[in-house]
Design a protein around this motif. Structure first.
Motif, PDB file in Angstrom:
ATOM      1  N   LEU A 155       0.844  -1.201   0.000  1.00  0.00           N
ATOM      2  CA  LEU A 155       0.000   0.000   0.000  1.00  0.00           C
ATOM      3  C   LEU A 155       0.882   1.254   0.000  1.00  0.00           C
ATOM      4  O   LEU A 155       1.438   1.628   1.021  1.00  0.00           O
ATOM      5  N   LEU A 156       0.984   1.867  -1.158  1.00  0.00           N
ATOM      6  CA  LEU A 156       1.822   3.066  -1.318  1.00  0.00           C
ATOM      7  C   LEU A 156       0.939   4.178  -1.875  1.00  0.00           C
ATOM      8  O   LEU A 156       0.390   4.042  -2.977  1.00  0.00           O
ATOM      9  N   ARG A 157       0.778   5.258  -1.081  1.00  0.00           N
ATOM     10  CA  ARG A 157      -0.097   6.356  -1.532  1.00  0.00           C
ATOM     11  C   ARG A 157       0.713   7.646  -1.654  1.00  0.00           C
ATOM     12  O   ARG A 157       0.654   8.515  -0.781  1.00  0.00           O
ATOM     13  N   PRO A 158       1.481   7.777  -2.735  1.00  0.00           N
ATOM     14  CA  PRO A 158       2.379   8.942  -2.832  1.00  0.00           C
ATOM     15  C   PRO A 158       1.643  10.262  -3.019  1.00  0.00           C
ATOM     16  O   PRO A 158       2.228  11.325  -2.810  1.00  0.00           O
ATOM     17  N   PHE A 159       0.345  10.200  -3.413  1.00  0.00           N
ATOM     18  CA  PHE A 159      -0.373  11.458  -3.640  1.00  0.00           C
ATOM     19  C   PHE A 159      -1.304  11.798  -2.480  1.00  0.00           C
ATOM     20  O   PHE A 159      -2.128  12.691  -2.589  1.00  0.00           O
ATOM     21  N   ALA A 160      -1.183  11.070  -1.374  1.00  0.00           N
ATOM     22  CA  ALA A 160      -1.990  11.391  -0.184  1.00  0.00           C
ATOM     23  C   ALA A 160      -1.337  12.570   0.549  1.00  0.00           C
ATOM     24  O   ALA A 160      -0.368  13.157   0.051  1.00  0.00           O
ATOM     25  N   ALA A 161      -1.869  12.896   1.752  1.00  0.00           N
ATOM     26  CA  ALA A 161      -1.267  13.974   2.551  1.00  0.00           C
ATOM     27  C   ALA A 161       0.204  13.651   2.802  1.00  0.00           C
ATOM     28  O   ALA A 161       0.595  12.481   2.808  1.00  0.00           O
TER      29      ALA A 161
ATOM     30  N   LEU B  59      -8.078   9.959 -11.149  1.00  0.00           N
ATOM     31  CA  LEU B  59      -8.232  11.055 -12.107  1.00  0.00           C
ATOM     32  C   LEU B  59      -9.374  10.760 -13.068  1.00  0.00           C
ATOM     33  O   LEU B  59     -10.170  11.645 -13.410  1.00  0.00           O
ATOM     34  N   LEU B  60      -9.484   9.505 -13.496  1.00  0.00           N
ATOM     35  CA  LEU B  60     -10.521   9.085 -14.431  1.00  0.00           C
ATOM     36  C   LEU B  60     -11.900   9.313 -13.829  1.00  0.00           C
ATOM     37  O   LEU B  60     -12.799   9.893 -14.469  1.00  0.00           O
ATOM     38  N   LEU B  61     -12.053   8.869 -12.563  1.00  0.00           N
ATOM     39  CA  LEU B  61     -13.354   8.987 -11.910  1.00  0.00           C
ATOM     40  C   LEU B  61     -13.686  10.442 -11.620  1.00  0.00           C
ATOM     41  O   LEU B  61     -14.833  10.861 -11.759  1.00  0.00           O
ATOM     42  N   THR B  62     -12.682  11.225 -11.237  1.00  0.00           N
ATOM     43  CA  THR B  62     -12.911  12.648 -10.961  1.00  0.00           C
ATOM     44  C   THR B  62     -13.386  13.345 -12.227  1.00  0.00           C
ATOM     45  O   THR B  62     -14.338  14.130 -12.211  1.00  0.00           O
ATOM     46  N   THR B  63     -12.713  13.040 -13.345  1.00  0.00           N
ATOM     47  CA  THR B  63     -13.098  13.655 -14.626  1.00  0.00           C
ATOM     48  C   THR B  63     -14.527  13.257 -14.972  1.00  0.00           C
ATOM     49  O   THR B  63     -15.332  14.100 -15.404  1.00  0.00           O
ATOM     50  N   ALA B  64     -14.864  11.974 -14.768  1.00  0.00           N
ATOM     51  CA  ALA B  64     -16.216  11.493 -15.090  1.00  0.00           C
ATOM     52  C   ALA B  64     -17.253  12.196 -14.225  1.00  0.00           C
ATOM     53  O   ALA B  64     -18.320  12.581 -14.709  1.00  0.00           O
ATOM     54  N   GLU B  65     -16.910  12.360 -12.935  1.00  0.00           N
ATOM     55  CA  GLU B  65     -17.851  13.030 -12.030  1.00  0.00           C
ATOM     56  C   GLU B  65     -18.070  14.480 -12.436  1.00  0.00           C
ATOM     57  O   GLU B  65     -19.191  14.981 -12.425  1.00  0.00           O
TER      58      GLU B  65
ATOM     59  N   PHE C 233      -8.461   1.340  -2.298  1.00  0.00           N
ATOM     60  CA  PHE C 233      -7.500   2.387  -2.653  1.00  0.00           C
ATOM     61  C   PHE C 233      -7.507   2.646  -4.169  1.00  0.00           C
ATOM     62  O   PHE C 233      -7.472   3.790  -4.619  1.00  0.00           O
ATOM     63  N   ALA C 234      -7.613   1.559  -4.947  1.00  0.00           N
ATOM     64  CA  ALA C 234      -7.604   1.729  -6.408  1.00  0.00           C
ATOM     65  C   ALA C 234      -9.024   1.875  -6.954  1.00  0.00           C
ATOM     66  O   ALA C 234      -9.202   1.914  -8.179  1.00  0.00           O
ATOM     67  N   ARG C 235     -10.028   1.963  -6.073  1.00  0.00           N
ATOM     68  CA  ARG C 235     -11.440   2.092  -6.452  1.00  0.00           C
ATOM     69  C   ARG C 235     -11.849   0.984  -7.423  1.00  0.00           C
ATOM     70  O   ARG C 235     -12.395   1.234  -8.493  1.00  0.00           O
ATOM     71  N   LEU C 236     -11.509  -0.253  -7.042  1.00  0.00           N
ATOM     72  CA  LEU C 236     -11.825  -1.407  -7.888  1.00  0.00           C
ATOM     73  C   LEU C 236     -12.804  -2.326  -7.161  1.00  0.00           C
ATOM     74  O   LEU C 236     -12.841  -2.342  -5.935  1.00  0.00           O
ATOM     75  N   GLN C 237     -13.565  -3.097  -7.922  1.00  0.00           N
ATOM     76  CA  GLN C 237     -14.421  -4.143  -7.350  1.00  0.00           C
ATOM     77  C   GLN C 237     -13.635  -5.452  -7.389  1.00  0.00           C
ATOM     78  O   GLN C 237     -12.774  -5.624  -8.256  1.00  0.00           O
TER      79      GLN C 237
ATOM     80  N   TYR D 248      -4.400   6.880 -11.591  1.00  0.00           N
ATOM     81  CA  TYR D 248      -5.055   6.949 -12.906  1.00  0.00           C
ATOM     82  C   TYR D 248      -6.564   6.832 -12.742  1.00  0.00           C
ATOM     83  O   TYR D 248      -7.330   7.607 -13.316  1.00  0.00           O
ATOM     84  N   ARG D 249      -6.987   5.868 -11.911  1.00  0.00           N
ATOM     85  CA  ARG D 249      -8.434   5.647 -11.725  1.00  0.00           C
ATOM     86  C   ARG D 249      -9.066   6.814 -10.972  1.00  0.00           C
ATOM     87  O   ARG D 249     -10.213   7.178 -11.228  1.00  0.00           O
TER      88      ARG D 249
END
Lengths: 488, 104, 105
Positions: free
Chosen positions: A168-174, B89-95, B26-30, B86-87
């Motif tokens: 779990l790596l979230r480089p774009f989080a806070a 940004l994709l979802l934000t753009t779609a919203e 985290f990756a907004r996946l099912q 990527y997902r």
């Protein structure tokens, strides 16, 4: 703060980790450079051509006059035989800090005219002594114990998320979250490597921490020796050095009959013996098995191979730590793992400072700590790059050139610590980080042009060599530094 | 050989990541439906990598096995972070697009 | 509303400063360090007595155990809820290691 197991371990992890972490960052960084010591020596002696002729055992005899001279000076010279990793015949000796090396043509035995340099073993010495002899060795071993403690407490803190957060790596989080993820990923993913290095490294230098004599007896001895003057101690009679050594080719052939064909790696010269030793690349078991010959007539004196399960365990630990058995691929894995260990220490130190900045940012101790962190995390890589620059820019004829290279390294490192400390004490630590990261980026980025400009016989299109690899790693480091400076 | 080991480990770790609810969130996946069918593969891959390492050189198999695991995990972590970004940004753009359409 | 006196959280003060657990942990860590270091030292010394007959092997074995035991024992002693219990654990290991040095023939 509640007094629970997790908070206690968190406290221990943070303070022991930060106190030892800055030193351990240097240990891991220099260690991952030392993995490529032979390759770096080739970069630092660019006059030696990348390709050379095949090895002829007769060439060994041409090295003997130089061996005789070194023995007469009281040194312990040894010859490293050519291998897949390094095609030259090399005459080496330890100058108290690093192994100074002179390459010879492996077919003719002719000495190659190359610059004097501290070579890649500079980083090896830095790795385990910090260039401070036995005192440095003790401090580094002590830091190794602290690392074992930090790893243990870290595992206890993070036990719940050890598997689920593995990747779990979230480089774009806070920012704090992102650094925590970097720390956890670097530590947990590379935990087997870091644990192995911490344990084996501390064990290898354990004699400095846990000597097999009672501390009381040591103290008594110290006082007993200091009482009478040691001035009248009779000098040891000097062992005569033979006028001429026997031809070495038959000795190597004889040794290979015992050790195995193609398994000889070194020939160590002593006034009373010539030791033909097994190559370290033969496997993870670092046996250092050797066949001893008389330096007068070349007859076999003995064959030494230490037996026993405990000795073999020791040899495996040393073999796995020194990584001299590895091929190119595994060597890069060691390098990458070491670099990730350094990332773990750097990110841990940054998290430690970030968490305390709001509450203690104005305190003098905090500022000193941040200055030291700047000097360590950015200063050491800067010093290392300055070492490479010095190698190419210092005059070839400079007396004590290897020492001068070391001094340049040290000067840049000290300058970085002083400057980091100054910016931090002035209350502008971000400025300090930024400036130094830009300097590091500049040194890394321009290393490739420097290499191309100062390397004799440079060709753009040839097979990948140690030169290309070193330059690309420096370029990558420059890219990362610029990115970090930009995002601060 | 090292490249093959890293590839096989990456495959195993990707499957492992697909099983972790936290990673999926985290990756907004099912959770994909085909994941049930790959259960056996997930357990077979680590010993398979070990087999490859032993076949290459038995005396160095364990260090190579462990080191390639670490590198593969780092690669998957970086790749997963990229995918999540990527997902996102994709979802934000779609919203944003959906909101704009609703306004119209 | 009545609140039992024992459930009210009061900051403990000593000399005007709040006594945070961190202050106590420093002294606890120092005490545990001394005890565990002595235990590791006695293990190294004892290995020469109860270990293999070859001195090199005995030394190496002792150092291997000492380096592994140091962090484990430290975390165990520092991790217990009751500081005294942690001290007793580390001290007991040290005493056993010392007895092995003194009593082994």
């Amino acid at each position: 703060m509640q007094d629970t197991l997790r908070t206690r371990m968190g406290w221990l992890h943070a303070w022991v980790g930060f106190a030892a972490g800055l030193l351990l960052f240097c240990v891991f960084t220099s260690g991952c450079l030392a993995v490529f010591d032979t390759e770096l020596t080739r970069w630092l002696q660019p006059e030696a051509p990348p390709q050379t002729a095949a090895f002829s055992p007769r060439s060994l005899d041409h090295v003997l006059p130089a061996v005789h001279d070194l023995l007469a000076q009281g040194e312990k010279p040894f010859v490293t035989l050519p291998s897949a990793r390094d095609p030259y015949l090399r005459l080496e000796h330890h100058d108290g800090h690093e192994f100074l090396t002179v390459p010879y043509n492996p077919q003719t035995g002719e000495r190659l005219n190359v610059r004097a340099t501290a070579g890649g073993t500079f980083f090896y010495d830095l790795h385990y002594t910090m260039r401070s002899g036995v005192y440095g060795e003790t401090v580094v071993a002590f830091a190794g114990l602290a690392l074992l403690l930090t790893i243990g407490s870290g595992i206890i803190i993070h036990l719940k998320g050890l598997v689920s957060d593995l990747m779990l790596l979230r480089p774009f989080a806070a920012r704090l979250r992102a650094w925590l993820d970097v720390h956890v990923v670097a530590a947990v993913v590379f935990l087997p490597f870091i644990l192995l290095m911490a344990y084996s490294g501390t064990f290898i230098r354990a004699r400095t921490l846990f000597p097999p004599v009672s501390y009381l007896a040591s103290l008594e001895n110290a006082f007993r020796v200091s009482a009478p003057s040691a001035a009248h101690r009779p000098e040891k009679p000097a062992v005569p050095i033979p006028e001429a050594f026997p031809p070495l080719a038959p000795l190597v052939a004889e040794a290979e009959r015992t050790i195995g064909a193609g398994q000889t790696g070194y020939i160590l010269f002593q006034p009373q013996t010539i030791l033909v030793s097994r190559t370290d690349s033969s496997g993870p078991l670092l046996t250092r098995e050797h066949v001893d010959f008389s330096p007068v007539d070349g007859h076999v004196l003995r064959h030494v191979l230490l037996p026993g399960a405990i000795t073999h365990t020791e040899q495996v630990l040393k073999g796995l730590h020194y990584a001299r058995w590895t091929g190119v691929g595994m060597r890069w894995l060691y390098f990458l793992s070491g670099a990730m260990g350094a990332v773990m220490f750097a990110s841990g130190s940054i998290i430690f400072l970030m968490k305390r900045r709001r509450q203690s940012g104005e305190r003098i101790m905090f500022r000193i700590a941040e200055g030291l962190a700047i000097g360590s995390v950015v200063g050491l890589p800067m010093g290392a790059l300055a070492f490479f620059w010095a190698n190419r820019l210092l005059p070839i004829s400079l007396p004590d050139r290897p020492l001068a290279e070391g001094h340049v390294f040290l000067a840049v490192w000290v300058l970085s610590v002083v400057s980091g400390m100054a910016w931090s004490l002035l209350g502008r630590p971000l400025q300090g980080w930024k400036i130094q990261l830009f300097c590091l980026g500049g040194l890394g980025f321009f290393l490739t042009p420097l290499d191309l400009a100062t390397r004799p016989g440079v060709a753009f299109f040839h097979v990948p060599t140690v030169f290309a690899a070193t330059d690309l790693v420096a370029l990558f480091l420059a890219f990362v530094s610029f990115q970090m400076a930009r995002r601060l | 050989m090292i490249a093959l080991c890293i590839f096989l480990w990456s495959l195993f770790l990707l499957l492992q990541a697909c099983h972790e609810p936290k990673m999926l969130r985290f990756a907004r996946l099912q959770k994909p439906a085909w994941l049930q069918r790959t259960r056996a593969l997930r357990f077979v891959l680590p010993p398979m990598v070990l087999g490859v390492c032993v076949a290459e050189r038995a005396s160095t198999a364990i260090p190579v096995w462990v080191a390639t695991f670490s590198v593969a995990a780092l690669l998957v972590a970086l790749g997963w972070a990229g995918l999540a970004r990527y997902r996102e940004l994709l979802l934000t753009t779609a919203e944003v697009r959906a909101a704009a359409l609703r306004k119209e | 509303m009545t609140v039992k006196a024992s459930t009210v959280v009061r900051p403990r003060r000593s000399g005007g400063r709040m006594s945070s657990p961190a202050h106590r942990w420093i002294w606890r860590a120092v005490a545990v360090f001394v005890l565990v270091w002595m235990a590791a030292h006695f293990i190294t010394l004892g290995a020469l007595k109860w270990g293999p007959s070859v001195r090199h092997d005995a030394t190496v074995l002792g150092q291997m155990i000492a380096v592994a035991a140091f962090p484990l024992l430290f975390l165990l002693a520092f991790g217990t809820r009751n500081p005294l219990r942690g001290g007793i654990i580390a001290g007991a290991v040290g005493v056993v290691a010392l007895l092995a040095v003194l009593l082994h023939s």
